[in-house]
Scaffold this motif. Structure first.
Motif: not given
Length: 202
Positions: A186-202
């Motif tokens: 089982a795995e899941t990604d957590v994404y952060v970008n330089e504009q400050g957007l943070i989200y979980i990407d299943d």
């Protein structure tokens, strides 16, 4: 009076039925284990997402670090999250601020990349993933996985400071970073970008 015989199941029929029951039980058990792993990874991703958003709120508020400090140079240091590949522990940390006393051409204090990354002793909060979940991979926009990332949020900055493997100036200002959390399959990604957007990407 004639004897009556009731036909029962043959040994072969019993073996086949027993085999079907055992097969279905093992499938259900395996699905149950995978489901638990998936739940644990999802909970860990929510933990990391929440920590990133907490650091973002603290950093954007200009809150002093260490907490409770009142000297002017304790404010606006920023707050970040430090994540290491292969670890089940990560940190919310306070930025170091202008340690070396450097200034720009106008005489304003500047903070260089080495002052934005995590340093032992600057922990605001230590967080441990539940149930054996670890960071399997740290992937940057520049390519490759590099083992460690510091993500710093600071008031007055237009971009989130994303660092790869410490505060080397060449490792700063990545466009994004993806943290892959894993437990067994089982795995899941957590994404952060330089504009400050943070989200979980299943």
């Amino acid at each position: 009076m004639s004897a009556r015989y009731t036909k029962g199941f043959t040994l072969m029929e019993l073996v086949i039925v027993l085999g079907i029951i055992v097969g279905l039980s093992s499938v259900l058990l395996l699905q149950g284990t995978e489901g638990k792993d998936r739940t644990r990874v999802t909970r860990a991703a929510v933990q990391l997402e929440a920590a990133l958003k907490e650091a973002q709120a603290l950093g954007n508020s200009g809150r002093a670090f260490p907490v409770g400090a009142s000297a002017p140079d304790n404010f606006d240091r920023g707050y970040g999250v430090q994540v290491t590949e292969g670890s089940g522990t990560f940190f919310i940390y306070g930025g170091q601020g202008n340690v070396d006393g450097s200034v720009d051409a106008s005489g304003n204090p500047t903070i260089d990349p080495t002052e934005e990354v995590y340093v032992a002793g600057n922990e605001y909060e230590t967080i441990i993933f539940e149930g054996g979940v670890v960071v399997d991979n740290v992937d940057f926009s520049s390519g490759g996985d590099n083992g460690m990332a510091s993500v710093l949020f600071r008031r007055g900055e237009s971009e989130v400071k994303i660092h790869r493997n410490g505060g080397n100036p060449g490792n700063r200002n990545r466009s994004w970073v993806i943290f892959t959390l894993q437990l067994n399959s089982a795995e899941t990604d957590v994404y952060v970008n330089e504009q400050g957007l943070i989200y979980i990407d299943d």
